[in-house]
Write a protein that holds these residues in place. Structure first.
Motif, PDB file in Angstrom:
ATOM      1  N   CYS A  78      22.970  23.781  12.023  1.00  0.00           N
ATOM      2  CA  CYS A  78      24.170  23.030  12.905  1.00  0.00           C
ATOM      3  C   CYS A  78      22.990  22.886  14.138  1.00  0.00           C
ATOM      4  CB  CYS A  78      25.144  23.258  13.232  1.00  0.00           C
ATOM      5  SG  CYS A  78      26.645  22.851  11.443  1.00  0.00           S
ATOM      6  N   ASP A  79      22.853  24.172  14.618  1.00  0.00           N
ATOM      7  CA  ASP A  79      22.903  24.040  16.362  1.00  0.00           C
ATOM      8  C   ASP A  79      21.414  22.844  15.394  1.00  0.00           C
ATOM      9  OD1 ASP A  79      24.087  25.270  16.937  1.00  0.00           O
ATOM     10  OD2 ASP A  79      23.241  27.745  16.995  1.00  0.00           O
ATOM     11  N   ALA A  81      19.456  21.160  14.156  1.00  0.00           N
ATOM     12  CA  ALA A  81      20.015  19.383  13.529  1.00  0.00           C
ATOM     13  C   ALA A  81      20.203  18.712  15.328  1.00  0.00           C
ATOM     14  CB  ALA A  81      21.414  19.303  12.535  1.00  0.00           C
ATOM     15  N   SER A  82      21.408  19.533  15.531  1.00  0.00           N
ATOM     16  CA  SER A  82      21.909  19.077  17.605  1.00  0.00           C
ATOM     17  C   SER A  82      20.334  19.359  18.399  1.00  0.00           C
ATOM     18  CB  SER A  82      22.427  19.798  18.003  1.00  0.00           C
ATOM     19  OG  SER A  82      24.027  20.396  16.585  1.00  0.00           O
ATOM     20  N   GLY A  85      16.382  18.519  16.036  1.00  0.00           N
ATOM     21  CA  GLY A  85      16.329  17.311  15.366  1.00  0.00           C
ATOM     22  C   GLY A  85      15.311  17.418  13.741  1.00  0.00           C
ATOM     23  N   LEU A 190      26.666  20.580   7.357  1.00  0.00           N
ATOM     24  CA  LEU A 190      26.698  19.290   8.399  1.00  0.00           C
ATOM     25  C   LEU A 190      27.457  18.929   8.972  1.00  0.00           C
ATOM     26  CD1 LEU A 190      22.306  18.731   8.283  1.00  0.00           C
ATOM     27  CD2 LEU A 190      23.821  20.046   9.753  1.00  0.00           C
ATOM     28  N   VAL A 274      16.621  15.224  10.596  1.00  0.00           N
ATOM     29  CA  VAL A 274      18.085  14.272  10.846  1.00  0.00           C
ATOM     30  C   VAL A 274      17.191  12.935  10.757  1.00  0.00           C
ATOM     31  CG1 VAL A 274      19.926  13.650  11.913  1.00  0.00           C
ATOM     32  CG2 VAL A 274      19.042  15.664  12.052  1.00  0.00           C
ATOM     33  N   GLN A 279      22.648  10.396  12.930  1.00  0.00           N
ATOM     34  CA  GLN A 279      22.799  10.412  14.373  1.00  0.00           C
ATOM     35  C   GLN A 279      24.546   9.469  14.925  1.00  0.00           C
ATOM     36  OE1 GLN A 279      20.027  10.401  17.136  1.00  0.00           O
ATOM     37  NE2 GLN A 279      20.944   8.632  18.591  1.00  0.00           N
ATOM     38  N   SER A 282      27.246  10.803  12.722  1.00  0.00           N
ATOM     39  CA  SER A 282      27.754  12.017  13.487  1.00  0.00           C
ATOM     40  C   SER A 282      28.209  11.693  15.523  1.00  0.00           C
ATOM     41  CB  SER A 282      26.663  13.176  13.779  1.00  0.00           C
ATOM     42  OG  SER A 282      25.296  12.806  14.961  1.00  0.00           O
ATOM     43  N   ARG A 285      25.697  13.947  17.578  1.00  0.00           N
ATOM     44  CA  ARG A 285      26.008  15.199  17.248  1.00  0.00           C
ATOM     45  C   ARG A 285      24.597  15.573  17.370  1.00  0.00           C
ATOM     46  NH1 ARG A 285      30.654  17.946  17.057  1.00  0.00           N
ATOM     47  NH2 ARG A 285      32.471  16.710  17.611  1.00  0.00           N
ATOM     48  N   TYR A 286      24.723  14.989  16.264  1.00  0.00           N
ATOM     49  CA  TYR A 286      23.094  15.412  15.420  1.00  0.00           C
ATOM     50  C   TYR A 286      21.812  14.465  15.915  1.00  0.00           C
ATOM     51  CZ  TYR A 286      26.133  18.916  12.428  1.00  0.00           C
ATOM     52  OH  TYR A 286      27.184  19.586  12.106  1.00  0.00           O
ATOM     53  N   ARG A 287      20.676  14.905  15.853  1.00  0.00           N
ATOM     54  CA  ARG A 287      19.747  13.533  16.618  1.00  0.00           C
ATOM     55  C   ARG A 287      18.492  13.560  15.185  1.00  0.00           C
ATOM     56  NH1 ARG A 287      17.095  14.752  21.336  1.00  0.00           N
ATOM     57  NH2 ARG A 287      16.917  16.525  20.808  1.00  0.00           N
TER      58      ARG A 287
END
Ligand SMILES: COc1cc(/C=C/C(=O)SCCNC(=O)CCNC(=O)[C@H](O)C(C)(C)COP(=O)(O)OP(=O)(O)OC[C@H]2O[C@@H](n3cnc4c(N)ncnc43)[C@H](O)[C@@H]2OP(=O)(O)O)ccc1O
Ligand SMILES: O=C(O)CCC(=O)C(=O)O
Ligand SMILES: [Fe+2]
Length: 359
Positions: A78-79, A81-82, A85, A190, A274, A279, A282, A285-287
Motif C-alpha cells: 500500500c505504501d 502504491a501511494s 505508484g 490494496l 497503479v 487513482q 481510490s 490515494r494510490y497514484r
C-alpha cells in the motif's frame, strides 16, 4: 520494395508507407541498418532522456510476495502504491516457464514477415480487439516513438482461438490466466488499505473486468539519444503487470519532480504499477505515475504488460466507501471507455489524461 539507403525517408509519406502501411514497423527500419535516425522520430529536447535527471542511487520498492498476507508486506504494498505508484514483486505465483514462454512468443510474433503481421494492423485486422501497430498514435504525434506492438484485448477463449495470432496465442493466454492469482492478491491488499474489506463480484468486475496484453518490441536504434521507446505517460488501467527482459530502459518519475528512476530488470520479477482507473477509484490515494522507455543503440528489447482494467461499460468514480467516510471526491463519474478513447486519441502527454476526470 525497401527504399535505398542514400536518402531513404526524407519524404514522410515514404516513411509512413514503409513503416505503417506495409507493416514493417520500426523493426523493419532498424533492420535496414540506417546510418541515422529518420527525422520523423526526433523528439523535442525536453522529451529526450539524456536531458532529464536520472537518480542512479534510488530504486522503486522490491516486494517479496511469498508472505503477501503478512501485515508488514501488505503495508509495503500500500505504501509503494501511494508513494511511488510502482514496485517490483518477487516470489509471486506466476511460474517462471510461463514468463519465459511469453517472451519467446513475443520474439516469434515479431519475427514474422511484415505482410503477416500487417494482417493485424488497424486497417486490416478483422477485430478492434487485435491490433498490430507502431509508435502510439502516429496520426496524432508530432514525433514518432521507436516501438512496435501487438495489442490483444481478451473477450473469451473462443474469440482468442479465432482471432489471435497462433504464434503467441497460447503463451499470452497462459500468462494472463496465471497472473490472475497475483492480481487478486494485490487488489485484496490494496482495497484493505482503503478499508474496503470485501471485494464482491461487482467490485471484482470494476477492478479487473477487462484485460489487455501488449507485446512491445523496441528494436535497436541508430540514434537512441534523439528519440524515445515510449514517451511520458501514465497507464489508464487499474493495475499494470509488466514483464520486461534483461535489457532495461524503463524509467519512473520520482515524486512529481524532475528526477527519474530506472527500473532494473530482475530475473523472474514482475513490475507492478497503479493506473489512472485505480487513482480515480481510490480518490487519489494510490497514484498512477508517469513512466517512459528509452531507445537502445545496441540491443533489441521486449516487454509484455498486462493492463488490468474496469470493463469498458463501467462508470468509474471514487469508491462510495471513501466518500461515506468523509472524503471529498476529487474525480467525477466517467464512462471507462470514454476515458480510454480520450487516452488513445492523443499523443502521450504525461499525466494529462487524468485531467479528463477531475472535478
Ligand atoms: C499502444 O501503446 C501504448 C499503450 C498503452 C496502453 C496503456 C493502457 O493502459 S491500455 C488499457 C486500456 N484499457 C482497455 O483497453 C480496456 C477498455 N477498452 C475499451 O474501453 C475499448 O476497447 C477501447 C480501447 C476504447 C476501444 O473501443 P472501441 O469502441 O473499439 O473504440 P475505437 O473507436 O475503435 O477506439 C478508440 C480509439 O482508440 C484507438 N485504439 C483502440 N485500441 C487501441 C490499441 N490497442 N492501441 C492503440 N490505440 C487503440 C483507436 O484507434 C481509436 O482512435 P482513433 O484515433 O483511431 O479514433 C500505454 C503506452 C503505450 O505506448
Ligand atoms: O516497456 C516497458 O518497460 C513499459 C511499457 C509501457 O509503459 C506501456 O506499454 O504502457
Ligand atoms: Fe505504461
Amino acid at each position: 520494395m525497401a527504399p535505398t539507403l542514400a536518402d531513404p525517408f526524407n519524404d514522410s509519406s515514404a516513411l509512413l508507407e514503409f513503416v505503417i502501411n506495409q507493416g514493417n514497423g520500426v523493426k523493419g527500419l532498424s533492420e535496414l541498418g540506417l546510418g541515422a535516425l529518420p527525422k520523423q522520430y526526433i523528439q523535442p529536447l525536453e522529451e529526450r532522456t539524456c536531458m532529464t535527471r536520472i537518480e542512479p542511487q534510488e530504486s522503486i520498492p522490491i516486494i517479496d510476495m511469498s508472505n503477501w498476507e503478512d501485515p508488514e508486506v501488505a503495508k509495503s504494498i500500500c505504501d509503494a502504491a501511494s508513494k511511488w505508484g510502482f514496485f517490483q514483486i518477487i516470489n509471486h505465483d506466476v511460474p517462471i516457464e510461463v514468463l519465459e514462454n511469453v517472451k519467446d512468443a513475443t520474439y516469434r510474433f515479431f519475427s514474422l514477415p511484415a505482410e503477416v503481421k500487417n494482417k493485424y494492423s488497424k486497417e486490416h485486422s478483422s477485430s478492434n480487439n487485435v491490433r498490430f501497430g507502431t509508435s502510439f498514435t502516429p496520426h496524432a504525434e508530432k514525433a514518432l516513438e521507436w516501438k512496435d506492438f501487438l495489442s490483444l484485448f481478451y473477450i473469451s477463449e473462443e474469440e482468442a482461438s479465432a482471432l489471435w495470432p497462433s504464434t503467441c496465442r497460447e503463451q499470452v493466454l497462459d500468462y494472463m490466466k496465471e497472473s490472475k492469482v497475483v492480481i487478486k492478491q494485490l487488489l485484496q491488499v490494496l482495497m484493505k488499505g482503503l478499508n474496503v474489506n470485501v471485494i464482491d463480484e461487482t467490485k471484482e468486475s470494476l477492478f479487473m473486468g477487462s484485460m489487455r496484453t501488449n507485446l512491445n518490441y523496441y528494436p535497436k536504434c541508430p540514434n537512441p539519444e534523439l528519440t524515445v521507446g515510449v514517451g511520458r505517460h501514465s497507464d489508464v488501467s487499474t493495475l499494470t503487470i509488466l514483464l520486461q527482459d534483461e535489457i532495461g530502459g524503463l524509467f519512473v518519475r520520482k515524486n512529481e519532480g524532475d528526477n527519474w528512476i530506472h527500473v532494473p530488470p530482475i530475473k523472474g520479477s514482475l513490475v507492478i504499477n497503479v493506473g489512472d482507473a485505480l487513482q480515480i477509484l481510490s480518490n487519489g490515494r494510490y497514484r498512477s505515475v508517469e513512466h517512459r522507455v528509452v531507445a537502445n543503440g545496441s540491443k533489441n528489447r521486449i516487454s509484455v504488460p498486462i493492463f488490468v482494467n474496469p470493463r469498458p461499460t463501467n462508470m468509474i468514480e471514487p469508491l462510495p466507501e471513501l466518500i461515506a467516510s468523509g472524503e471529498k471526491p476529487i474525480y467525477k463519474q466517467i464512462l471507462y471507455s470514454d476515458y480510454v478513447k480520450h487516452f488513445f486519441r492523443k499523443a502521450h502527454d504525461g499525466k494529462k489524461t487524468v485531467e479528463f476526470a477531475e472535478l
